[in-house]
Every structure is written in structure tokens, then in C-alpha cells.
Design a protein around this motif. Structure first.
Motif, PDB file in Angstrom:
ATOM      1  N   ALA A  24     -10.765-175.075 -83.149  1.00 20.44           N
ATOM      2  CA  ALA A  24     -11.020-176.034 -82.078  1.00 20.44           C
ATOM      3  C   ALA A  24     -11.402-177.418 -82.601  1.00 20.44           C
ATOM      4  N   HIS A  25     -11.847-177.487 -83.842  1.00 19.04           N
ATOM      5  CA  HIS A  25     -12.276-178.781 -84.366  1.00 19.04           C
ATOM      6  C   HIS A  25     -11.422-179.228 -85.549  1.00 19.04           C
ATOM      7  N   VAL A  48     -13.484-189.591 -81.110  1.00 13.62           N
ATOM      8  CA  VAL A  48     -13.266-190.551 -80.040  1.00 13.62           C
ATOM      9  C   VAL A  48     -14.615-190.867 -79.401  1.00 13.62           C
ATOM     10  N   LYS A  84     -20.947-182.258 -79.488  1.00 13.25           N
ATOM     11  CA  LYS A  84     -22.058-182.002 -80.407  1.00 13.25           C
ATOM     12  C   LYS A  84     -21.567-181.272 -81.661  1.00 13.25           C
ATOM     13  N   THR A  85     -20.804-180.214 -81.449  1.00 13.08           N
ATOM     14  CA  THR A  85     -20.265-179.499 -82.600  1.00 13.08           C
ATOM     15  C   THR A  85     -19.303-180.404 -83.368  1.00 13.08           C
ATOM     16  N   ALA A  86     -18.510-181.166 -82.610  1.00  9.76           N
ATOM     17  CA  ALA A  86     -17.550-182.068 -83.258  1.00  9.76           C
ATOM     18  C   ALA A  86     -18.273-183.048 -84.186  1.00  9.76           C
ATOM     19  N   TYR A 364     -17.814-188.045 -71.427  1.00  9.82           N
ATOM     20  CA  TYR A 364     -16.732-188.970 -71.776  1.00  9.82           C
ATOM     21  C   TYR A 364     -16.137-189.663 -70.554  1.00  9.82           C
ATOM     22  N   ARG A 402     -12.918-178.476 -72.470  1.00 12.23           N
ATOM     23  CA  ARG A 402     -12.461-177.293 -73.194  1.00 12.23           C
ATOM     24  C   ARG A 402     -11.359-176.567 -72.437  1.00 12.23           C
TER      25      ARG A 402
HETATM   26  P1  ADP Z   1     -20.216-179.257 -77.527  1.00 14.16           P
HETATM   27  O1  ADP Z   1     -20.574-178.726 -78.894  1.00 14.16           O
HETATM   28  O2  ADP Z   1     -20.963-180.515 -77.167  1.00 14.16           O
HETATM   29  O3  ADP Z   1     -20.267-178.244 -76.433  1.00 14.16           O
HETATM   30  P2  ADP Z   1     -17.607-179.577 -78.698  1.00 14.16           P
HETATM   31  O4  ADP Z   1     -17.939-180.429 -79.858  1.00 14.16           O
HETATM   32  O5  ADP Z   1     -17.354-178.141 -78.952  1.00 14.16           O
HETATM   33  O6  ADP Z   1     -18.701-179.733 -77.559  1.00 14.16           O
HETATM   34  O7  ADP Z   1     -16.360-180.242 -77.930  1.00 14.16           O
HETATM   35  C1  ADP Z   1     -15.385-179.525 -77.241  1.00 14.16           C
HETATM   36  C2  ADP Z   1     -14.022-179.798 -77.814  1.00 14.16           C
HETATM   37  O8  ADP Z   1     -13.709-181.193 -77.715  1.00 14.16           O
HETATM   38  C3  ADP Z   1     -13.924-179.453 -79.277  1.00 14.16           C
HETATM   39  O9  ADP Z   1     -12.641-178.940 -79.537  1.00 14.16           O
HETATM   40  C4  ADP Z   1     -14.124-180.783 -79.972  1.00 14.16           C
HETATM   41  O10 ADP Z   1     -13.480-180.788 -81.234  1.00 14.16           O
HETATM   42  C5  ADP Z   1     -13.507-181.770 -79.006  1.00 14.16           C
HETATM   43  N1  ADP Z   1     -14.197-183.051 -79.013  1.00 14.16           N
HETATM   44  C6  ADP Z   1     -15.393-183.289 -78.446  1.00 14.16           C
HETATM   45  N2  ADP Z   1     -15.770-184.552 -78.631  1.00 14.16           N
HETATM   46  C7  ADP Z   1     -14.795-185.152 -79.341  1.00 14.16           C
HETATM   47  C8  ADP Z   1     -14.603-186.484 -79.823  1.00 14.16           C
HETATM   48  N3  ADP Z   1     -15.503-187.440 -79.629  1.00 14.16           N
HETATM   49  N4  ADP Z   1     -13.470-186.754 -80.498  1.00 14.16           N
HETATM   50  C9  ADP Z   1     -12.562-185.796 -80.704  1.00 14.16           C
HETATM   51  N5  ADP Z   1     -12.678-184.528 -80.274  1.00 14.16           N
HETATM   52  C10 ADP Z   1     -13.779-184.195 -79.586  1.00 14.16           C
END
Ligand code: ADP
Ligand code: ADP
Length: 465
Positions: A24-25, A48, A84-86, A364, A402
Motif C-alpha cells: 500500500a505504500h 502529496v 500517518k503510516t505514509a 486532504y 483507502r
Molecule cells: P493512516 O496511517 O493515516 O491511516 P495511510 O498512511 O495508511 O493512512 O494512508 C492511506 C493510503 O494513502 C496509503 O496507501 C498511503 O500510502 C496513501 N497516502 C496517504 N497520504 C499520502 C500522501 N500524502 N502522499 C501519497 N500517498 C499517501
């Protein structure tokens, strides 16, 4: 007992998994900052938006680079799917593989055969790297000649010989025993090869073929690597650095387990005495200048899932002299601390919150959602018409990012079934109808709940709905 660790952990650098590159990342390659740590709108990291949080993570990165981490921690707080994970993945990509990065989801603390504190201790120690520097003597040169003497009579079958090595500056002849000759043979070393012999272990490595021999066509295959003839002395000192984590040293030295447990992944509980002994040993190595402690990063996801015992453990761990940098993430606002009736911000007790620097992530904008979806399409090699992407963006802003991301893959499959290489509006539409998002699914449940098993809603709640 412990002095053996250095040799037995040779070349374990790759055992430290920096971070699982979760699918996913996979599109994220860094934090996308300039030298002033400002977030670049267009960048190669593929991150982004989220400029403030990225900047804050940039400072974290600088602190890690300068090794000023001991006992510090940040908390990424924001709604689900706000990156956050990203951001944590971006940080891990920036710091590269020289510093350990460990990703632990709070739920993993509860789901293993280990006690909670043992699971956390292992994670903390896995995030603590130790760089061990070893000096060895090596012989490095181009093989001029290998001469083998055969014996007759009693010593028949035994071999001895001479090896002539040269650099651009000198040439020396070495006597060889039976073992070394065998090794030269199995490594298929002949005149014109550049080799390195470790004087300590007697190991021979072929570095390549000398450039001076590049015209001997018959000895050349397509895989031959050419290297220059070494310069200077044949006998050299060489320093080799190994990187291991404290946890690996624990496992290797824990008697019941042995180092094979590292590969099985099932390390069990490690006794405290062993850890204490190892800490003493590592402190000695540090004193003697043989090892450097490299504090890494521990990323704790879903931190609101932890309970009081874990929080108090973390509090203590952060105070210790040898602590990694801890990055936590949560999507909870004011909520109950697990296992208690206390309500606290992010479901984290105040004494721990006090120590954390909080980085908040924001939802976003539509433009940012479109950009993220576009990046994902590129990453998954999916081509999409602009109208299809527009619909997907709307779905993302009205349901969840997601969910929209999952629709990319589904729509692609749907398009393939229709023998089209580009995803069109109707593919996304169909998938939207086939797969429910949480909101619609909840609505459906409300409407038809009587037909489901285990209906727990009370009569009043039903009326409200
Ligand atoms: P959280 O951990 O905040 O719940 P995630 O980081 O898992 O959210 O984000 C969900 C999806 O969106 C992931 O696949 C992530 O890689 C993507 N994503 C989130 N924010 C960004 C960003 N700023 N730029 C690119 N991809 C993003
Ligand atoms: P507590 O254990 O009560 O939560 P700490 O002892 O950890 O608080 O104090 C927090 C920080 O403030 C520590 O870095 C500590 O060294 C520092 N500190 C607290 N009180 C003093 C004091 N009276 N003089 C100097 N530093 C102090």
C-alpha cells in the motif's frame, strides 16, 4: 562466551529488515523536502500535501542523522487515511539502511506468545543497532603464477606449491599448503585474476580479472568482471564493519534459542540476565572503541491499542540511556485508555503524552486526493481516463481514500475482462456498485438488520436510525 559474537554475526547486515515495503505504500520514496526542510509540492518522493507534518518529520530526520535521539518520541495524530503510516515510511526511506527501522503495530504486542513487555522489549532492542568494526590483514594482488609441486613416494597425493602475487609496485612469492591449493582450485583461480586472501581465516575471494589480461579472449566469458591491478603493498589492513541489533545479539547468546531462531522468527522470551550481561559487554566494546551504538527508529502504529502496562513500559524505556527514537501513530481523539475508565487525549496517559511532540495530519483536499490516486495508478501501472479518475476522486472524498485505492485494482481487473487496456468510467462505476464502502454498508445494515444474526441494536437505537 560473548566474545564469539563478533565472528558469528559476520555479514548479518541484511538481517535487519529496515521496514517491510508494504504494498500500500510502495509508491513512497522519501519525505520530498528541500535543503531547508520545506515540503516540495512536486517531488520524487511521491508524497502529496501535508506540508507541515512533512516539515516536522524532516526535523526528526535531521535529529536522527545527528544521532540526537535518545529518549525522544513523536506522535503522529490525525484521522484515518491522512498519511500517518505514509509519513513514517517516508522517514524510513530517508534514513536508509544504515539505521535500523522497526515497524510494530500495537496489536502485534497482544497477539504473540510473548508477554506484552517482552514483545515491546524485543522491538526496542531490534531498533538499537550496534556497529562493530573489525580490522583484519589481507593480501591483495594479481596472480602472476600458481606453481604446484607434486610429490612421489610417501607423500604421494599431497600437494604444496607457490603463489606469486603482484601489485603495480611489487611482486612476492608465497608458499602454499595443501588446503590453500585446494581452495584456489575450487575457486577456479588462475594467472591474471585479482584476488584477496584474508590472513586470519585463509579465505580467498576472486575480485575479478585484471585489465591487463582483457585481450586474452579465450579466457573471457560474458560474465567476466575486469578490475585494475591493485596498487601499493600486497599486505594491507582492512576494516570491516558489521551492523547487528541488540536483539540479534540477545538471541544469539540465549542458550535455549541459538542463532537459528533468528531465521525461524520464533525467539521466545529472553531472560533478563542475558540482556543485562549483553548490555555490560556492549558497554565494554563501546569503551574500547570496538563498537558504536546506533539508535534507530521504532514506529508504533495504532498506539491507542496499548494498555497501561505498555504505556508505563514505554515511559521507562524512553528514559533509559539506550533508547531508539519512537514514532507513534494514532487516529483516536479523546478516548478511553485501554483497560481503564480514564479518558485521555489519543487514549494515551498524560505522563506519556507529556514526553511526546505531537505532529498532526490534516484531511486532504480534493486536489490532493486526485494527485495521490494518480500516483497510485502509476505505481500499479493502471491507465485511467480523466473522467474515471474524477469519479474515483469524488468517491475518495466522500467515502475514504483507502476504499478508492482498492477500487483502482478492481476497476483494472474489470477493464481487462472487457479487453480494454484503459480503465473507463463504467469500470469504476460498476466496482463502486459491487463493493460497498463502510458508509453504505452501515446504512444497509441499519435497513436490514433484522435479517442478520446477532442483532444487538436496542429498539430506541433502531428508531433513531
Ligand atoms: P493512516 O496511517 O493515516 O491511516 P495511510 O498512511 O495508511 O493512512 O494512508 C492511506 C493510503 O494513502 C496509503 O496507501 C498511503 O500510502 C496513501 N497516502 C496517504 N497520504 C499520502 C500522501 N500524502 N502522499 C501519497 N500517498 C499517501
Ligand atoms: P516526573 O518523574 O515527576 O514525571 P521528571 O523527574 O522526569 O518528572 O522531570 C521531568 C524533567 O525535568 C526531567 O528532565 C528532569 O531532569 C527535569 N527536572 C525536574 N525537576 C527538576 C529540578 N528540580 N531541577 C532540575 N531539573 C529538573
Amino acid at each position: 562466551q560473548y566474545t564469539t559474537t563478533t565472528t558469528s554475526t559476520t555479514s548479518t547486515t541484511d538481517i535487519i529488515t529496515p521496514l517491510e515495503r508494504v504494498g500500500a505504500h510502495s509508491h513512497i520514496h522519501g519525505l520530498g523536502l528541500n535543503d531547508l526542510l520545506e515540503a516540495l509540492p512536486e517531488n520524487e518522493s511521491n508524497l502529496v500535501g501535508q506540508p507541515t507534518a512533512r516539515r516536522a518529520m524532516g526535523l526528526v530526520f535531521k535529529m536522527i542523522q545527528q544521532g540526537q535521539l535518545g529518549g525522544r518520541a513523536v506522535l503522529l495524530a490525525g484521522p484515518p487515511s491522512t498519511g500517518k503510516t505514509a509519513l513514517a515510511m517516508g522517514l524510513s526511506q530517508e534514513i536508509g539502511e544504515a539505521v535500523p527501522f522497526v515497524h510494530l503495530s500495537a496489536s502485534q504486542v497482544f497477539s504473540r506468545d510473548l508477554s506484552k513487555t517482552e514483545a515491546l522489549t524485543q522491538a526496542v532492542r531490534r531498533a538499537m543497532g550496534i556497529q562493530i568494526v573489525e580490522e583484519t590483514e589481507v593480501l591483495e594482488g594479481e596472480v602472476v603464477e600458481i606453481q604446484i609441486d607434486s610429490f612421489a613416494g610417501d607423500n604421494k597425493g599431497k600437494k604444496a606449491g607457490k603463489l606469486t602475487l603482484c601489485t603495480t609496485d611489487m611482486e612476492t612469492i608465497y608458499d602454499l599448503g595443501h588446503k590453500m591449493l585446494e581452495m584456489l582450485r575450487t575457486e577456479q583461480i588462475s594467472a591474471g585474476d585479482v584476488i584477496r586472501i584474508d590472513k586470519g581465516t585463509g579465505q580467498i575471494r576472486k575480485l575479478g580479472r585484471s585489465f591487463t589480461r582483457s585481450r586474452d579472449y579465450d579466457a573471457v566469458s560474458s560474465t567476466t568482471k575486469f578490475v585494475p591491478t591493485p596498487e601499493g603493498e600486497i599486505q594491507k589492513r582492512q576494516t570491516i564493519t558489521h551492523m547487528v541489533s541488540l536483539h540479534e545479539i540477545d538471541v544469539i547468546n540465549s542458550r535455549q534459542q541459538g542463532f537459528l531462531a533468528l531465521f525461524a522468527g520464533d525467539t521466545g522470551e529472553i531472560r533478563q540476565e542475558i540482556r543485562d550481561q549483553i548490555d555490560v559487554k556492549v558497554a565494554e566494546w563501546k569503551e574500547e572503541g570496538r563498537a558504536t551504538l546506533v539508535p534507530g527508529v521504532l514506529f508504533l502504529d495504532e498506539v491507542h491499542m496499548l494498555d497501561m502496562e505498555c504505556f508505563s513500559f514505554l515511559n521507562r524505556a524512553l528514559e533509559s540511556e539506550w533508547a531508539p527514537f519512537v514514532v507513534m501513530a494514532t487516529n483516536r481523539g479523546l478516548s478511553k485508555i485501554r483497560g481503564t475508565d480514564y479518558i485521555s487525549a489519543h487514549g494515551i496517559p498524560v505522563d506519556l503524552l507529556d514526553r511526546l511532540m505531537i505532529i498532526s495530519t490534516q484531511p486532504y483536499s480534493v486536489d490532493e486526493l486526485r494527485q495521490i490516486l494518480q500516483v497510485r495508478c502509476t505505481e500499479e501501472q493502471v491507465e485511467m481516463t480523466p473522467t474515471a479518475l474524477e469519479l474515483l476522486t469524488r468517491i475518495a472524498s466522500e467515502t475514504a481514500l483507502r476504499y478508492a485505492m482498492h477500487l483502482i485494482t478492481m476497476s483494472q481487473l474489470q477493464a481487462e475482462r472487457k479487453k480494454r487496456s484503459i480503465v473507463e468510467l463504467e469500470d469504476v462505476e460498476l466496482c463502486y456498485q459491487l463493493y460497498y464502502d463502510v458508509k453504505r454498508s452501515t446504512k444497509l445494515l441499519m435497513e436490514y438488520q433484522n435479517q442478520f444474526l446477532f442483532n444487538e441494536l436496542s429498539v430506541e437505537q433502531e428508531e433513531e436510525a
